[in-house]
Motif scaffolding. Structure first.
Motif, PDB file in Angstrom:
ATOM      1  N   GLU A   1      36.600  26.582  21.908  1.00  0.00           N
ATOM      2  CA  GLU A   1      35.424  25.730  21.717  1.00  0.00           C
ATOM      3  C   GLU A   1      34.400  26.328  20.749  1.00  0.00           C
ATOM      4  O   GLU A   1      33.490  25.646  20.301  1.00  0.00           O
ATOM      5  CB  GLU A   1      34.789  25.434  23.073  1.00  0.00           C
ATOM      6  CG  GLU A   1      35.638  24.498  23.932  1.00  0.00           C
ATOM      7  CD  GLU A   1      35.667  23.088  23.364  1.00  0.00           C
ATOM      8  OE1 GLU A   1      36.609  22.784  22.597  1.00  0.00           O
ATOM      9  OE2 GLU A   1      34.744  22.305  23.656  1.00  0.00           O
TER      10      GLU A   1
ATOM     11  N   PHE B   1      30.925  24.663  23.005  1.00  0.00           N
ATOM     12  CA  PHE B   1      31.298  23.360  23.576  1.00  0.00           C
ATOM     13  C   PHE B   1      30.124  22.415  23.726  1.00  0.00           C
ATOM     14  O   PHE B   1      30.301  21.212  23.924  1.00  0.00           O
ATOM     15  CB  PHE B   1      31.962  23.565  24.939  1.00  0.00           C
ATOM     16  CG  PHE B   1      31.001  23.997  26.028  1.00  0.00           C
ATOM     17  CD1 PHE B   1      30.690  25.344  26.204  1.00  0.00           C
ATOM     18  CD2 PHE B   1      30.412  23.073  26.882  1.00  0.00           C
ATOM     19  CE1 PHE B   1      29.813  25.753  27.205  1.00  0.00           C
ATOM     20  CE2 PHE B   1      29.538  23.465  27.885  1.00  0.00           C
ATOM     21  CZ  PHE B   1      29.227  24.817  28.039  1.00  0.00           C
ATOM     22  N   LYS B   2      28.909  22.953  23.645  1.00  0.00           N
ATOM     23  CA  LYS B   2      27.731  22.108  23.872  1.00  0.00           C
ATOM     24  C   LYS B   2      27.681  20.936  22.891  1.00  0.00           C
ATOM     25  O   LYS B   2      27.100  19.896  23.200  1.00  0.00           O
ATOM     26  CB  LYS B   2      26.461  22.926  23.719  1.00  0.00           C
ATOM     27  CG  LYS B   2      26.399  24.163  24.584  1.00  0.00           C
ATOM     28  CD  LYS B   2      26.183  23.862  26.029  1.00  0.00           C
ATOM     29  CE  LYS B   2      26.163  25.150  26.836  1.00  0.00           C
ATOM     30  NZ  LYS B   2      25.879  24.925  28.237  1.00  0.00           N
TER      31      LYS B   2
ATOM     32  N   THR C   1      22.906  25.880  24.380  1.00  0.00           N
ATOM     33  CA  THR C   1      22.348  24.531  24.404  1.00  0.00           C
ATOM     34  C   THR C   1      21.204  24.431  23.406  1.00  0.00           C
ATOM     35  O   THR C   1      21.059  23.422  22.703  1.00  0.00           O
ATOM     36  CB  THR C   1      21.852  24.173  25.821  1.00  0.00           C
ATOM     37  OG1 THR C   1      22.955  24.276  26.715  1.00  0.00           O
ATOM     38  CG2 THR C   1      21.313  22.759  25.881  1.00  0.00           C
TER      39      THR C   1
ATOM     40  N   SER D   1      22.490  19.683  30.712  1.00  0.00           N
ATOM     41  CA  SER D   1      23.632  18.934  31.236  1.00  0.00           C
ATOM     42  C   SER D   1      23.301  18.131  32.486  1.00  0.00           C
ATOM     43  O   SER D   1      24.167  17.464  33.041  1.00  0.00           O
ATOM     44  CB  SER D   1      24.830  19.863  31.472  1.00  0.00           C
ATOM     45  OG  SER D   1      24.504  20.855  32.412  1.00  0.00           O
TER      46      SER D   1
ATOM     47  N   GLN E   1      31.194  15.920  27.084  1.00  0.00           N
ATOM     48  CA  GLN E   1      31.988  17.121  27.360  1.00  0.00           C
ATOM     49  C   GLN E   1      33.328  16.799  28.035  1.00  0.00           C
ATOM     50  O   GLN E   1      34.258  17.608  27.988  1.00  0.00           O
ATOM     51  CB  GLN E   1      31.166  18.126  28.180  1.00  0.00           C
ATOM     52  CG  GLN E   1      30.110  18.809  27.301  1.00  0.00           C
ATOM     53  CD  GLN E   1      29.102  19.652  28.038  1.00  0.00           C
ATOM     54  OE1 GLN E   1      27.970  19.740  27.613  1.00  0.00           O
ATOM     55  NE2 GLN E   1      29.490  20.285  29.137  1.00  0.00           N
TER      56      GLN E   1
ATOM     57  N   ASN F   1      29.849  22.017  32.811  1.00  0.00           N
ATOM     58  CA  ASN F   1      31.093  21.869  32.054  1.00  0.00           C
ATOM     59  C   ASN F   1      32.303  21.684  32.956  1.00  0.00           C
ATOM     60  O   ASN F   1      33.142  20.830  32.697  1.00  0.00           O
ATOM     61  CB  ASN F   1      31.284  23.067  31.119  1.00  0.00           C
ATOM     62  CG  ASN F   1      32.084  22.724  29.879  1.00  0.00           C
ATOM     63  OD1 ASN F   1      32.058  21.577  29.419  1.00  0.00           O
ATOM     64  ND2 ASN F   1      32.786  23.694  29.333  1.00  0.00           N
TER      65      ASN F   1
ATOM     66  N   TYR G   1      34.875  18.505  32.899  1.00  0.00           N
ATOM     67  CA  TYR G   1      36.347  18.575  32.803  1.00  0.00           C
ATOM     68  C   TYR G   1      36.991  17.816  33.959  1.00  0.00           C
ATOM     69  O   TYR G   1      37.965  17.092  33.775  1.00  0.00           O
ATOM     70  CB  TYR G   1      36.819  20.037  32.810  1.00  0.00           C
ATOM     71  CG  TYR G   1      36.898  20.669  31.430  1.00  0.00           C
ATOM     72  CD1 TYR G   1      38.073  20.627  30.690  1.00  0.00           C
ATOM     73  CD2 TYR G   1      35.797  21.306  30.877  1.00  0.00           C
ATOM     74  CE1 TYR G   1      38.167  21.209  29.433  1.00  0.00           C
ATOM     75  CE2 TYR G   1      35.867  21.900  29.618  1.00  0.00           C
ATOM     76  CZ  TYR G   1      37.056  21.852  28.902  1.00  0.00           C
ATOM     77  OH  TYR G   1      37.141  22.421  27.657  1.00  0.00           O
TER      78      TYR G   1
ATOM     79  N   THR H   1      34.446  29.081  25.693  1.00  0.00           N
ATOM     80  CA  THR H   1      33.335  28.150  25.510  1.00  0.00           C
ATOM     81  C   THR H   1      32.483  28.388  24.266  1.00  0.00           C
ATOM     82  O   THR H   1      31.878  27.457  23.743  1.00  0.00           O
ATOM     83  CB  THR H   1      32.443  28.239  26.757  1.00  0.00           C
ATOM     84  OG1 THR H   1      32.275  29.641  27.070  1.00  0.00           O
ATOM     85  CG2 THR H   1      33.066  27.547  27.941  1.00  0.00           C
TER      86      THR H   1
END
Ligand code: F0G
Length: 348
Positions: free
Chosen positions: A50, A58-59, A86, A153, A162, A189, A193, A315
Motif C-alpha cells: 500500500e 493506504f489512506k 492520514t 476513519s 478502503q 482499516n 477489509y 500499509t
C-alpha cells in the motif's frame, strides 16, 4: 494517470454521476510474492504494498472518497487527527481539491516524511502536547461546532474507499485468500477489509471470506488487553493509539472471521521490517511490518496452515520514516576518496 479508484469500483461505492472525483491515481497497488518468508513459514505469503499509493499509504483509498464527498457536500475545509499518514493524505487530496486542510498531530511523535508531506501540501499543522486519542477527541468536538468535514476513519466514506483493497486482492487472486494479516491502530482499516471481503462475497465475486488476524504493538495494544492504554508507546508510531475508535467493530469482524487480535513486540516488528527490506527488497514503515511480524509469529506456533495463501498488508512506505531505517541499519563508513581506501574497505 491510472483510472481513479472511484471509477474502477463505482458499483461498490456510494457515489453518483454528480460526485466530483478528487483523485491522484490511488489504488491498483502491487500484490508481491514473498518467496523468502514463504519458504520460512511454509505458507504462501504475499504483501499488499500500500506504500505504492500516491502519498505512500493506504489512506489514499479512503481519502479520495472522503474528500470527493466533502466537495460534493460543500465543505470548505477538512480536518483530522493523525499519527502521520492520514494527515499526509488529507493534505494532498485537500490541495488537489482546493480545500483548506487542518491536521492535529501528537507533538514530536510523527515520522519525518509524514510531517514533510503535510507541510509541503499546505495543511495547517497543529502539534498538540498529547497523544493521538486526545487529538481525535478534540477534532470530534470541532466538527460538531463548525462546518468542517472530518476525514478520520470515523468518516464512513473513508471506510467505503478502503474496502477497495479487499476487492483488488480478490480480483488478482481469483478468490479471497485464506488469511489476511494487518496492523491495527484506530481499527478502521481492518474493519474496512472485513466489509470489503463480505461485500465481494455477497456480490458473488468470491466464494468465501478470509480469516482476519490483526496485530497491535505490545505497548499500544488496547484491543488485546481489553481496555484503553493511557500512554501507548511503540517504535511503530503510526499505530501508537490507546483507544481505537472502531475497536469494537474490528474485534467483532476478526472474531466472526475465525481470527483474532494479537500483540507483537517492537523487537518482532523491527525484525520483520529488516527481513522485508533485506531479503525481499520491500521497504515498508515499521507499523506495516507488524503484519509480517504477526504472520511469522503465527507460523512459528503452528497458527498458519502449510500452503495457505496469506496476504500481509504493508500499509505505508518505508520512506515515511527515514529515521528508523537509518537507526536499524549498519553505520555508513566514511573514507578518503582514494582507490586504495575503497579497495581496502571492499576486499580487506
Ligand atoms: N499502518 C499505518 C502505516 C498507519 O498509518 C495506520 C494508521 C495503521 C497501520 C492502522 O490503521 O488506524 O485503520 O487501524 N494511521 C492513522 C493515521 C491512525 O493517523 O495516519 P487503522
Amino acid at each position: 494517470m491510472p483510472q481513479p479508484l472511484i471509477d474502477r469500483y463505482r458499483d461498490f461505492l456510494p457515489v453518483s454521476s454528480s460526485t466530483p472525483v478528487v483523485s491522484l491515481g490511488e489504488g491498483a497497488t502491487p500484490l508481491v510474492e514473498l518467496p523468502h518468508l514463504s519458504a520460512r513459514t511454509g505458507a504462501r505469503l504475499l504483501a499488499k504494498v500500500e506504500g505504492a499509493n500516491p502519498t505512500g499509504s493506504f489512506k489514499d483509498r479512503g481519502m479520495t472518497m472522503a474528500v470527493s464527498k466533502a466537495v460534493e457536500q460543500g465543505a470548505d475545509a477538512v480536518i483530522c487527527a493523525s499519527t502521520g499518514n492520514t494527515s499526509a493524505s488529507a493534505a494532498a487530496y485537500a490541495a488537489r481539491a482546493g480545500l483548506r486542510a487542518v491536521v492535529l498531530i501528537p507533538e514530536g511523535k510523527i515520522a519525518a516524511g509524514k510531517l514533510a508531506q503535510a507541510l509541503i501540501h499546505g495543511a495547517q499543522v497543529l502539534a498538540l502536547d498529547a497523544g493521538f486519542d486526545t487529538a481525535l477527541e478534540i477534532v470530534r468536538q470541532i466538527v460538531e461546532r463548525h462546518n468542517v468535514s472530518l476525514v478520520n476513519s470515523l468518516n464512513e466514506y473513508r471506510i467505503d474507499g478502503q474496502r477497495t483493497a479487499a476487492y483488488e486482492i480478490c480480483d488478482e487472486l481469483g478468490d479471497a485468500p485464506d488469511a489476511l494479516c494487518i496492523p491495527v491502530g484506530n481499527a478502521g482499516n481492518v474493519s474496512a477489509y472485513s466489509l470489503g471481503f463480505g461485500a465481494y462475497r455477497d456480490a458473488g465475486r468470491t466464494r468465501r471470506v478470509p480469516t482476519l488476524f490483526g496485530f497491535q504493538a505490545t505497548g499500544a495494544a488496547p484491543l488485546v488487553l481489553g481496555h484503553p492504554v493511557e500512554d501507548p508507546e511503540t517504535v511503530a508510531s503510526a499505530i501508537r493509539i490507546g483507544n481505537p475508535a472502531r475497536g469494537q467493530q474490528a474485534l467483532g469482524a476478526m472474531e466472526s472471521s475465525g481470527g483474532q487480535v494479537e500483540a507483537v513486540s517492537d523487537e518482532e516488528i523491527l525484525e520483520a521490517y529488516r527481513l522485508l527490506a533485506r531479503r525481499e527488497g520491500v521497504f515498508c514503515e515499521p507499523a506495516s511490518a507488524a503484519s509480517v511480524a504477526g504472520a511469522l509469529r503465527r507460523a512459528s506456533s503452528g497458527g498458519l496452515r502449510a500452503g495457505a495463501t496469506v496476504v500481509c498488508v504493508l500499509t505505508g512506505h518505508g520512506l515515511k520514516d527515514p529515521t528508523t531505517a537509518i537507526q536499524e541499519s549498519a553505520a555508513v563508513k566514511a573514507l578518503p576518496a582514494r582507490l586504495d581506501a575503497v579497495e581496502e574497505a571492499l576486499f580487506g
